[in-house]
Structure formats: C-alpha cells, structure tokens
Design a protein around this motif. Structure first.
Motif, PDB file in Angstrom:
ATOM      1  N   ALA A 118      47.574 -27.129  55.026  1.00 20.26           N
ATOM      2  CA  ALA A 118      47.569 -25.664  54.959  1.00 20.26           C
ATOM      3  C   ALA A 118      48.059 -25.182  53.602  1.00 20.26           C
ATOM      4  O   ALA A 118      47.537 -24.215  53.037  1.00 20.26           O
ATOM      5  N   ALA A 119      49.071 -25.872  53.039  1.00 22.48           N
ATOM      6  CA  ALA A 119      49.621 -25.489  51.734  1.00 22.48           C
ATOM      7  C   ALA A 119      48.571 -25.628  50.639  1.00 22.48           C
ATOM      8  O   ALA A 119      48.380 -24.719  49.814  1.00 22.48           O
ATOM      9  N   VAL A 120      47.877 -26.763  50.622  1.00 26.59           N
ATOM     10  CA  VAL A 120      46.825 -26.967  49.620  1.00 26.59           C
ATOM     11  C   VAL A 120      45.690 -25.973  49.838  1.00 26.59           C
ATOM     12  O   VAL A 120      45.099 -25.462  48.877  1.00 26.59           O
ATOM     13  N   SER A 121      45.391 -25.660  51.111  1.00 31.20           N
ATOM     14  CA  SER A 121      44.346 -24.684  51.424  1.00 31.20           C
ATOM     15  C   SER A 121      44.727 -23.290  50.952  1.00 31.20           C
ATOM     16  O   SER A 121      43.864 -22.501  50.534  1.00 31.20           O
ATOM     17  N   ILE A 122      46.011 -22.976  51.001  1.00 32.77           N
ATOM     18  CA  ILE A 122      46.494 -21.680  50.524  1.00 32.77           C
ATOM     19  C   ILE A 122      46.370 -21.590  49.006  1.00 32.77           C
ATOM     20  O   ILE A 122      46.000 -20.551  48.451  1.00 32.77           O
ATOM     21  N   VAL A 123      46.658 -22.698  48.323  1.00 34.25           N
ATOM     22  CA  VAL A 123      46.583 -22.717  46.857  1.00 34.25           C
ATOM     23  C   VAL A 123      45.130 -22.678  46.392  1.00 34.25           C
ATOM     24  O   VAL A 123      44.814 -22.118  45.337  1.00 34.25           O
ATOM     25  N   PHE A 124      44.236 -23.242  47.190  1.00 40.00           N
ATOM     26  CA  PHE A 124      42.856 -23.447  46.754  1.00 40.00           C
ATOM     27  C   PHE A 124      42.147 -22.167  46.297  1.00 40.00           C
ATOM     28  O   PHE A 124      41.415 -22.200  45.298  1.00 40.00           O
ATOM     29  N   GLY A 150      40.382 -24.911  55.425  1.00 40.15           N
ATOM     30  CA  GLY A 150      40.475 -25.684  54.192  1.00 40.15           C
ATOM     31  C   GLY A 150      39.628 -26.941  54.243  1.00 40.15           C
ATOM     32  O   GLY A 150      38.926 -27.279  53.280  1.00 40.15           O
ATOM     33  N   ILE A 151      39.675 -27.650  55.367  1.00 42.53           N
ATOM     34  CA  ILE A 151      38.867 -28.867  55.526  1.00 42.53           C
ATOM     35  C   ILE A 151      37.382 -28.523  55.552  1.00 42.53           C
ATOM     36  O   ILE A 151      36.560 -29.172  54.896  1.00 42.53           O
ATOM     37  N   GLY A 152      37.035 -27.476  56.312  1.00 47.04           N
ATOM     38  CA  GLY A 152      35.640 -27.055  56.392  1.00 47.04           C
ATOM     39  C   GLY A 152      35.090 -26.656  55.042  1.00 47.04           C
ATOM     40  O   GLY A 152      33.950 -26.992  54.694  1.00 47.04           O
ATOM     41  N   PHE A 153      35.898 -25.975  54.259  1.00 48.29           N
ATOM     42  CA  PHE A 153      35.451 -25.536  52.937  1.00 48.29           C
ATOM     43  C   PHE A 153      35.197 -26.727  52.024  1.00 48.29           C
ATOM     44  O   PHE A 153      34.248 -26.747  51.243  1.00 48.29           O
ATOM     45  N   ARG A 154      36.054 -27.760  52.121  1.00 53.37           N
ATOM     46  CA  ARG A 154      35.848 -28.950  51.300  1.00 53.37           C
ATOM     47  C   ARG A 154      34.576 -29.688  51.701  1.00 53.37           C
ATOM     48  O   ARG A 154      33.826 -30.172  50.858  1.00 53.37           O
ATOM     49  N   LEU A 155      34.327 -29.765  52.999  1.00 50.45           N
ATOM     50  CA  LEU A 155      33.092 -30.404  53.446  1.00 50.45           C
ATOM     51  C   LEU A 155      31.874 -29.557  53.074  1.00 50.45           C
ATOM     52  O   LEU A 155      30.799 -30.088  52.763  1.00 50.45           O
ATOM     53  N   ILE A 212      41.024 -13.107  51.232  1.00 46.36           N
ATOM     54  CA  ILE A 212      40.944 -12.176  52.364  1.00 46.36           C
ATOM     55  C   ILE A 212      40.616 -12.927  53.650  1.00 46.36           C
ATOM     56  O   ILE A 212      41.234 -12.702  54.701  1.00 46.36           O
ATOM     57  N   PHE A 213      39.653 -13.853  53.559  1.00 50.81           N
ATOM     58  CA  PHE A 213      39.314 -14.653  54.735  1.00 50.81           C
ATOM     59  C   PHE A 213      40.506 -15.490  55.190  1.00 50.81           C
ATOM     60  O   PHE A 213      40.755 -15.647  56.387  1.00 50.81           O
ATOM     61  N   THR A 214      41.244 -16.040  54.222  1.00 49.85           N
ATOM     62  CA  THR A 214      42.441 -16.812  54.564  1.00 49.85           C
ATOM     63  C   THR A 214      43.448 -15.934  55.291  1.00 49.85           C
ATOM     64  O   THR A 214      44.096 -16.370  56.257  1.00 49.85           O
ATOM     65  N   ARG A 215      43.577 -14.691  54.825  1.00 54.61           N
ATOM     66  CA  ARG A 215      44.511 -13.754  55.471  1.00 54.61           C
ATOM     67  C   ARG A 215      44.046 -13.438  56.895  1.00 54.61           C
ATOM     68  O   ARG A 215      44.869 -13.362  57.820  1.00 54.61           O
ATOM     69  N   ILE A 216      42.747 -13.255  57.078  1.00 56.73           N
ATOM     70  CA  ILE A 216      42.211 -12.997  58.419  1.00 56.73           C
ATOM     71  C   ILE A 216      42.441 -14.206  59.321  1.00 56.73           C
ATOM     72  O   ILE A 216      42.903 -14.091  60.463  1.00 56.73           O
ATOM     73  N   ILE A 217      42.142 -15.392  58.780  1.00 59.01           N
ATOM     74  CA  ILE A 217      42.277 -16.632  59.552  1.00 59.01           C
ATOM     75  C   ILE A 217      43.738 -16.925  59.876  1.00 59.01           C
ATOM     76  O   ILE A 217      44.051 -17.519  60.915  1.00 59.01           O
ATOM     77  N   ALA A 218      44.659 -16.486  59.009  1.00 61.59           N
ATOM     78  CA  ALA A 218      46.091 -16.725  59.230  1.00 61.59           C
ATOM     79  C   ALA A 218      46.579 -16.100  60.535  1.00 61.59           C
ATOM     80  O   ALA A 218      47.586 -16.539  61.103  1.00 61.59           O
ATOM     81  N   VAL A 219      45.876 -15.077  61.017  1.00 63.54           N
ATOM     82  CA  VAL A 219      46.221 -14.464  62.310  1.00 63.54           C
ATOM     83  C   VAL A 219      46.165 -15.510  63.422  1.00 63.54           C
ATOM     84  O   VAL A 219      46.917 -15.447  64.399  1.00 63.54           O
ATOM     85  N   PHE A 237      36.841 -35.808  44.429  1.00 68.97           N
ATOM     86  CA  PHE A 237      38.164 -35.476  43.900  1.00 68.97           C
ATOM     87  C   PHE A 237      38.945 -34.662  44.929  1.00 68.97           C
ATOM     88  O   PHE A 237      40.092 -34.978  45.276  1.00 68.97           O
ATOM     89  N   ASN A 238      38.310 -33.597  45.431  1.00 70.31           N
ATOM     90  CA  ASN A 238      38.974 -32.714  46.390  1.00 70.31           C
ATOM     91  C   ASN A 238      39.165 -33.378  47.752  1.00 70.31           C
ATOM     92  O   ASN A 238      40.189 -33.185  48.415  1.00 70.31           O
ATOM     93  N   ILE A 239      38.154 -34.158  48.170  1.00 73.37           N
ATOM     94  CA  ILE A 239      38.252 -34.801  49.474  1.00 73.37           C
ATOM     95  C   ILE A 239      39.346 -35.861  49.480  1.00 73.37           C
ATOM     96  O   ILE A 239      40.100 -35.987  50.447  1.00 73.37           O
ATOM     97  N   VAL A 240      39.448 -36.628  48.395  1.00 71.75           N
ATOM     98  CA  VAL A 240      40.518 -37.632  48.298  1.00 71.75           C
ATOM     99  C   VAL A 240      41.884 -36.961  48.385  1.00 71.75           C
ATOM    100  O   VAL A 240      42.786 -37.418  49.096  1.00 71.75           O
ATOM    101  N   ASP A 241      42.044 -35.844  47.671  1.00 68.91           N
ATOM    102  CA  ASP A 241      43.290 -35.078  47.755  1.00 68.91           C
ATOM    103  C   ASP A 241      43.574 -34.680  49.200  1.00 68.91           C
ATOM    104  O   ASP A 241      44.698 -34.832  49.696  1.00 68.91           O
ATOM    105  N   ALA A 242      42.531 -34.157  49.868  1.00 63.63           N
ATOM    106  CA  ALA A 242      42.714 -33.679  51.249  1.00 63.63           C
ATOM    107  C   ALA A 242      43.068 -34.825  52.196  1.00 63.63           C
ATOM    108  O   ALA A 242      43.912 -34.666  53.090  1.00 63.63           O
TER     109      ALA A 242
END
Length: 448
Positions: free
Chosen positions: A48-54, A276-281, A259-266, A31-36
C-alpha cells in the motif's frame, strides 16, 4: 541513422523501431513488478505504501516524459527536414529544461510528499512507510529526469536500441539489488522498504550514465558540443509547445490516479494494495502499446517534417492494428486467469478478490486504449499535442471519476463500480479521439 523513415514498408518501419522500445518497456514493467514482489513479502501495508507513492512517481515520469515527447517530436521533424544543426540545438536546449525541472521537483517532493500521502487517505503506518520509500526516490530524481531526456533525444533520431540497453541493465541491476538491500542478504544491511527505493535509485543512475555516454559519443547522427552551445529561446519554446501539453496530459493522469487512490482508500488499505497490483499488471498491456506509439511519434515526425502526411496517417492506423492484436492476447489472459496473476504478489484473500475484479472488468477496454494511445502519439509526432490534453481531461474528470463515484456509491457497486467507471471512460474517449484524428487538423505543423 541508416533507416529512412519517410520511405519503405510502413509495418517494417514500425516493428524495427518498436521492438527495442518494447523490450525496454517490458524491462520497465519487470522493474516495477520485481519491486512489488519483493516489497509484497514485507506485508500488505508495504505494498500500500509503494502504491501510495506511485502516483507521485508517475507524475515525475509525466513531467519528464511529456517534455521528452516535445524533444523527440522536434528532433524527428528536423531530421525529416534534413536540418541536422537545428536538431543538435534542440537536443542541447532540452537538457536545460531537464535540469530546471529536476531541481524544482526534488525540492517540492521532499517538502510536500508526506502531506500528499495524508490527503490521499493513507493510514498513519502506511504514511510512515511511504515517507521512508519516497525520500530516496524524490531526493535523487535528477538521474531519472536525465535518463528520460537522453532517451527522448535518441528516439527522435530513430535510435531505439540504446535506450533498450540502458533499461535492460537497470532492470537486471534492480533485480540483483532488491533482495540484497530489502532483506539484508550477505554483507548488505536489512533496509526493508527503503532498500527497494535505494535499489531503484542506483539502477536509474546507471541507466542515466549509459544514455549520456551514447548521447555525447560520435556514434549519434547529431553532434552535441557544449563549447559551441548558444542559447536560443526558440528551441525552448518549440519543445514546450509540444512537450508542455504532453506533460500536463500525463500529469492529469497522475492527478487522476491520486483521486482514484483517495476514492479507493474509502474501502481500506487492502483495496489500495489491490489497485497498486492491478495497475502494475495493467502496465503489461499498456507498455508494449507505448513502445509502438513511441515509434509512431518518431515516424510521424519524420514524415510530417518531409511533408508526407498521407504516409504519417497510414503509419498511425498500421500501428493501431498491431497494438490491438497484442493487447487482445494479453487481455484474454487477464480475463481468464486474474486470481492466479494477483497471487504472484499477495496471498491476502481480499487483495486477490479485488485485484481479480480489476483485471476482469478492465481487460477488454484495453483494446480501445491501444487505439487511443497510437492516435495520441500521431498528434504528438506531428507537433499537435493539444488534443491528447483535452481528451485526458474529458476522459478522467468528465467521464471516469463521475462514473466511478456513481457506480461505487450512488448505485452501490462498491469497488467494482470504480473499475467499471474507468473501463467505460476509455471506450468513450477513444471513439472521440478517432473522430478528431480523421478531421486532419494535425496536418500543418512543419518546422521552419
């Protein structure tokens, strides 16, 4: 339920209960991979937008799923103790909690989601896309919460096949609707990233209908009859006693993701897309283990209800061994072919490089994660949920986040340092959880 989980071959019981859930969860991964994949065709900003919402969607699953674990644990212990009427009442009271939770989350999600996206470090164009996607997900989240609760009731009874059917139907429907609504194929409008959200909502709605049909049918081992319902706070209290720590645990996971997303956003939007892709995999590894651990919750609950603690403990270790075998195979694939896997979702060189580093660095830490998840499930099934909450706080806030900051910025490893901090934290926390489980403090929560 025909299978008596307090008797028979332990491994067979685990496999009999886990394979339908494994298929359901692999469908969830699909389901998530098809979305991605389809959203990825709209560009890295959309990913990135979907990863932010996730992380917020994960919070929804954390709250609903955590309370669902309380429901599953309580119903399983009542079934193990042969108290069917109490199991009926527990199921009915779980829907009250669900409705309240859905209303609160919907209101808060609609009002504050955009502000959270900004705090997470999203660029303005990504915030706009995330807002368009999120308003559908949050506004119609009730269907997801109801589906989670119905699934938890069925799993407490030992029925894993019905949730599997619901998830298979939802995934197939999502696969069909995604391209139609995202790209405007045939008679459908071209809705872009909003189309992906609408497809998700419709699919979740259908799954909820399927779950509710079976819950209120005479096919289940319990008999839910709203006209006979009498409110009793004892059931709410017992569901929350196990479910609330489980929800907080999963919410901590969601908060840590933010928090990790905020760190990675740097490191930019492309780094967020890689995460986001790595997390789905990563879910390809984790969800089969979660399927096995779901069986552990039910089997341990039945055996604790029957005062068969030795069998409950043997079930936990058998499940951990099965999980490690599965994870090792997938982790090996991740380690050898990370670039090829990331290319399925994006052709951007930077996204591919960062995503491949994610998979390669974290791959073998998943062996420890597999053991830890099953031990946590045993605690939950026994009605002793506090250890997983404490372990989550320890792993994420005292180990993972400080190590990620240390490696990424102080030692100058950059994005690889974030991945390394996450991997090391999983190893350390699992070793601690093994020690805690062996102490045996969970062998006491029998329902009365």
């Amino acid at each position: 339920m025909k299978r008596d989980l307090t008797k028979g071959n332990i491994t067979r019981n685990i496999l009999a209960l886990s394979w339908p859930t494994m298929i359901a969860m692999l469908m969830h991964v699909g389901f998530n991979i098809v979305d991605a994949i389809f959203v990825g065709r709209l560009g890295p900003e959309a990913i990135a937008a979907v990863s932010i919402v996730f992380p917020i969607v994960f919070l929804m699953f954390a709250l609903g799923g955590g309370l669902g674990i309380g429901t599953t644990s309580l119903i399983a212990r009542y079934i193990g103790a042969k108290k069917i009427k109490e199991a009926d009442n527990a199921a009915e009271h779980s829907f009250i909690i669900t409705i309240v939770l859905a209303i609160v989350f919907t209101i808060l999600g609609i009002l504050f989601a955009d502000k959270i996206f900004v705090l997470m470090g999203a660029a303005p164009d990504v915030v706009l896309l995330a807002s368009n996607y999120g308003r559908w997900i949050f506004g119609l989240s009730t269907f997801m919460f109801i589906s989670l609760t119905a699934t938890s009731i069925l799993r407490g009874l030992g029925d894993m096949k019905t949730p599997m059917i619901g998830m298979v139907v939802a995934t197939i429907l999502n696969i069909i609707l995604d391209p139609l609504l995202i790209f405007g194929i045939w008679i459908f409008p071209e809705l872009g990233i909003e189309g992906a959200a609408i497809a998700t909502v419709i699919s979740r709605f259908v799954a909820a209908i399927i779950m509710m049909y079976f819950i209120f049918s005479p096919k289940t081992a319990i008999s839910i009859k709203p006209r006979n319902f009498k409110f009793k706070f004892t059931f709410i209290k017992e569901i929350l006693r196990v479910g609330l720590p489980s929800s907080i645990y999963q919410s901590i996971m969601s908060f840590a993701m933010m928090i990790f997303t905020r760190i990675i956003a740097v490191f930019g939007s492309l780094a967020i897309a890689a995460y986001g892709i790595g997390f789905r995999l990563e879910s390809v590894v984790i969800l089969p283990v979660l399927a096995i651990s779901t069986a552990v919750i039910t089997i341990v609950g039945h055996n604790v209800g029957a005062n068969n603690f030795d069998r409950a403990e043997k079930t936990t270790w058998a499940a951990a061994k099965i999980s490690v075998v599965i994870v090792f195979i997938i982790a090996l694939i991740f380690f050898i072919f990370p670039e090829q896997l990331i290319k399925i979702f994006s052709d951007n060189p930077e996204v591919i490089k960062n995503g491949a580093d994610f998979l390669r660095i974290l791959s073998f830490s998943y062996l420890f994660v597999a053991i830890g998840i099953n031990i946590g499930a045993a605690f939950q099934g026994a009605g002793f949920a506090m250890p997983i909450l404490i372990m989550a706080a320890l792993r994420l806030f005292l180990i993972a986040i400080p190590l990620a900051l240390l490696f990424a910025f102080t030692l100058g490893y950059g994005l690889k340092g974030v991945w390394l901090g996450i991997a090391i934290s999983s190893v350390i926390s699992t070793i601690i959880s093994i020690i805690w489980f062996k102490l045996g403090t969970w062998k006491k929560n029998v329902v009365s």
